[in-house]
Design a protein around this motif. Structure first.
Motif, mmCIF file in Angstrom:
data_model
loop_
_atom_site.group_PDB
_atom_site.id
_atom_site.type_symbol
_atom_site.label_atom_id
_atom_site.label_comp_id
_atom_site.label_asym_id
_atom_site.label_seq_id
_atom_site.Cartn_x
_atom_site.Cartn_y
_atom_site.Cartn_z
ATOM 1 N N SER A 142 0.839 -1.193 0.000
ATOM 2 C CA SER A 142 0.000 0.000 0.000
ATOM 3 C C SER A 142 0.877 1.247 0.000
ATOM 4 N N ILE A 143 0.317 2.337 -0.475
ATOM 5 C CA ILE A 143 0.974 3.633 -0.420
ATOM 6 C C ILE A 143 0.063 4.589 0.330
ATOM 7 N N VAL A 144 0.582 5.127 1.423
ATOM 8 C CA VAL A 144 -0.133 6.121 2.211
ATOM 9 C C VAL A 144 0.598 7.447 2.038
ATOM 10 N N ALA A 145 -0.118 8.460 1.584
ATOM 11 C CA ALA A 145 0.497 9.744 1.266
ATOM 12 C C ALA A 145 0.324 10.724 2.420
ATOM 13 N N GLY A 146 1.430 11.268 2.899
ATOM 14 C CA GLY A 146 1.362 12.341 3.879
ATOM 15 C C GLY A 146 0.947 13.630 3.197
ATOM 16 N N ILE A 147 -0.146 14.208 3.659
ATOM 17 C CA ILE A 147 -0.675 15.416 3.007
ATOM 18 C C ILE A 147 -0.959 16.524 4.010
ATOM 19 N N GLY A 148 -0.567 16.355 5.258
ATOM 20 C CA GLY A 148 -0.949 17.305 6.285
ATOM 21 C C GLY A 148 -0.259 18.652 6.143
ATOM 22 N N THR A 149 -1.029 19.712 6.273
ATOM 23 C CA THR A 149 -0.527 21.077 6.320
ATOM 24 C C THR A 149 -1.356 21.840 7.359
ATOM 25 N N PRO A 150 -0.945 23.053 7.725
ATOM 26 C CA PRO A 150 -1.758 23.839 8.644
ATOM 27 C C PRO A 150 -2.942 24.536 7.981
ATOM 28 N N ASP A 151 -3.119 24.324 6.680
ATOM 29 C CA ASP A 151 -4.148 24.989 5.879
ATOM 30 C C ASP A 151 -5.131 23.933 5.373
ATOM 31 N N THR A 152 -6.381 24.007 5.781
ATOM 32 C CA THR A 152 -7.364 22.994 5.398
ATOM 33 C C THR A 152 -7.536 22.923 3.892
ATOM 34 N N SER A 207 -0.872 27.207 14.131
ATOM 35 C CA SER A 207 -2.003 28.038 14.560
ATOM 36 C C SER A 207 -2.692 27.497 15.808
ATOM 37 N N ARG A 208 -2.460 26.223 16.114
ATOM 38 C CA ARG A 208 -2.974 25.584 17.329
ATOM 39 C C ARG A 208 -4.481 25.784 17.494
ATOM 40 N N PRO A 209 -5.272 25.283 16.545
ATOM 41 C CA PRO A 209 -6.721 25.437 16.635
ATOM 42 C C PRO A 209 -7.302 24.605 17.775
ATOM 43 N N GLN A 215 -10.144 22.043 19.635
ATOM 44 C CA GLN A 215 -10.527 20.694 19.217
ATOM 45 C C GLN A 215 -11.679 20.684 18.218
ATOM 46 N N ASP A 216 -12.644 21.586 18.350
ATOM 47 C CA ASP A 216 -13.742 21.568 17.388
ATOM 48 C C ASP A 216 -13.262 21.934 15.992
ATOM 49 N N ALA A 217 -12.273 22.833 15.909
ATOM 50 C CA ALA A 217 -11.715 23.205 14.610
ATOM 51 C C ALA A 217 -10.859 22.074 14.036
ATOM 52 N N ILE A 218 -10.131 21.374 14.903
ATOM 53 C CA ILE A 218 -9.349 20.225 14.447
ATOM 54 C C ILE A 218 -10.273 19.158 13.888
ATOM 55 N N GLU A 219 -11.357 18.898 14.592
ATOM 56 C CA GLU A 219 -12.324 17.901 14.129
ATOM 57 C C GLU A 219 -12.908 18.295 12.774
ATOM 58 N N ALA A 220 -13.267 19.558 12.620
ATOM 59 C CA ALA A 220 -13.820 20.025 11.346
ATOM 60 C C ALA A 220 -12.796 19.909 10.223
ATOM 61 N N HIS A 221 -11.536 20.170 10.530
ATOM 62 C CA HIS A 221 -10.450 20.052 9.551
ATOM 63 C C HIS A 221 -10.370 18.622 9.022
ATOM 64 N N VAL A 257 0.762 13.647 16.684
ATOM 65 C CA VAL A 257 2.161 13.816 17.051
ATOM 66 C C VAL A 257 2.336 15.200 17.690
ATOM 67 N N PRO A 258 1.808 15.364 18.914
ATOM 68 C CA PRO A 258 1.741 16.701 19.517
ATOM 69 C C PRO A 258 3.084 17.352 19.775
ATOM 70 N N PHE A 259 4.158 16.566 19.961
ATOM 71 C CA PHE A 259 5.440 17.213 20.219
ATOM 72 C C PHE A 259 5.983 17.911 18.980
ATOM 73 N N ARG A 260 5.427 17.618 17.799
ATOM 74 C CA ARG A 260 5.790 18.347 16.586
ATOM 75 C C ARG A 260 4.776 19.436 16.245
ATOM 76 N N THR A 261 3.504 19.141 16.413
ATOM 77 C CA THR A 261 2.467 20.081 15.991
ATOM 78 C C THR A 261 2.129 21.118 17.045
ATOM 79 N N GLY A 262 2.391 20.798 18.310
ATOM 80 C CA GLY A 262 1.972 21.664 19.393
ATOM 81 C C GLY A 262 0.527 21.474 19.783
ATOM 82 N N THR A 263 -0.175 20.554 19.113
ATOM 83 C CA THR A 263 -1.600 20.345 19.358
ATOM 84 C C THR A 263 -1.905 18.853 19.414
#
Length: 296
Positions: A75-85, A111-113, A115-121, A138-144
């Protein structure tokens, strides 16, 4: 979901040429090597894959090249995470077009949104494609933190199917495992066997770049009922895991340093990361040699 994405997943480094360009030939060679050595899934453009310093076009090209190299053998899993939805959703669509089987999405960082904003993202990104989504905590990298209650709510979404757990909260992981059908992957190599033993799906491993067969053997031994051997293999890998992941340098830097000594595709890291020094590289290679010659 474990069957779809696999259980022995490598968080693959992104090979670069000496000049720092994307090395697609090297990526194909490394991917084929990792699959031949026991990886049944590859995570591209994650933390280990230097996603902050690769372009959107490079990310898509990497998926397409690795898909060609491994076909349907992994399988190929693509990392696509950014701080911009919106940007994350765009990357999701491009990853699906390029041939990914799943999406790894980190919590929005900087931006450390709340929890409701994280869920919506996560819900918006999950609604963008038909691919299963892996939450990357991975909170030690994201801060959230993706709080456990947030994960429990997100588990009801039909395409939110798995978690890569780097929270270091083993109790929360077990609680979520007991209450959901999420496939839970260890994101820290020291937890590979422990999380698997309580119902985890497997691992997404940086260290699998250099010892894919050994880490696979840990899970194989456990599945065969030889828990003593599984524990012994996990313990034998611990010094190398510590040197790669917890010796003061990012795992990308140390994994690439060791891969280069093994004449496997890796190349340099991109700035602001810097190449490991000779002393670190020698320690890594010595620990690697000790592990593979032990015969345990």
């Amino acid at each position: 979901m474990t069957t779809l994405l696999g259980r022995s997943l490598c968080a693959m480094i992104t090979p670069f040429t000496r000049s720092g360009a994307l090395d697609l030939d090297g990526a194909q060679d490394l991917a084929a090597h990792l699959v031949a050595q026991g990886c049944d899934g590859l995570v591209l453009s994650g933390t280990t894959g230097e996603s902050p310093t690769t372009t959107d076009a490079e990310k898509a090209a990497l998926i397409a090249a690795v898909r060609e190299a491994v076909t349907d053998r992994a399988s190929i899993v693509a990392g696509i995470g950014t701080p911009d939805t919106r940007h994350t959703a765009d990357l999701a669509r491009e990853a699906e077009k390029a041939g990914a089987d799943g999406l790894l999405v980190v919590a929005p960082y900087y931006s450390r949104p709340p929890q409701d904003a994280i869920e919506a993202h996560f819900r918006e990104v999950a609604d963008t494609t038909g691919l299963p989504l892996v939450l990357y905590d991975v909170p030690f990298r994201t801060g959230t933190r993706i709080e456990p209650e947030t994960i429990l709510r997100l588990a009801a979404h039909p395409r939110i199917a798995a978690v890569k757990d780097c929270s270091n909260d083993f109790l929360a992981a077990q609680k979520i495992l007991a209450r959901t059908d999420l496939a839970y992957y260890a994101g820290c190599d020291e937890h590979n066997l422990a999380l698997y033993a309580v119902g985890g799906a497997g691992y997404v491993s940086t260290v699998a770049n250099v010892i894919p067969g050994h880490l696979r053997a840990v899970l194989d031994s456990f599945d065969a009922g030889d828990t003593t051997r599984a524990a012994r293999l996990q313990q034998r890998a611990t010094p190398l895991i510590e040197e790669i992941m917890s010796a003061g340098l990012p795992g990308t830097v140390t994994a690439k340093a060791l891969l280069n000594t093994l004449n496997l595709p890796a190349g340099p890291v991109r700035a602001p990361l810097r190449t490991a020094d000779r002393g670190t590289t020698d320690r890594l290679h010595s620990l690697y040699e000790s592990l593979i010659t032990d015969g345990t």
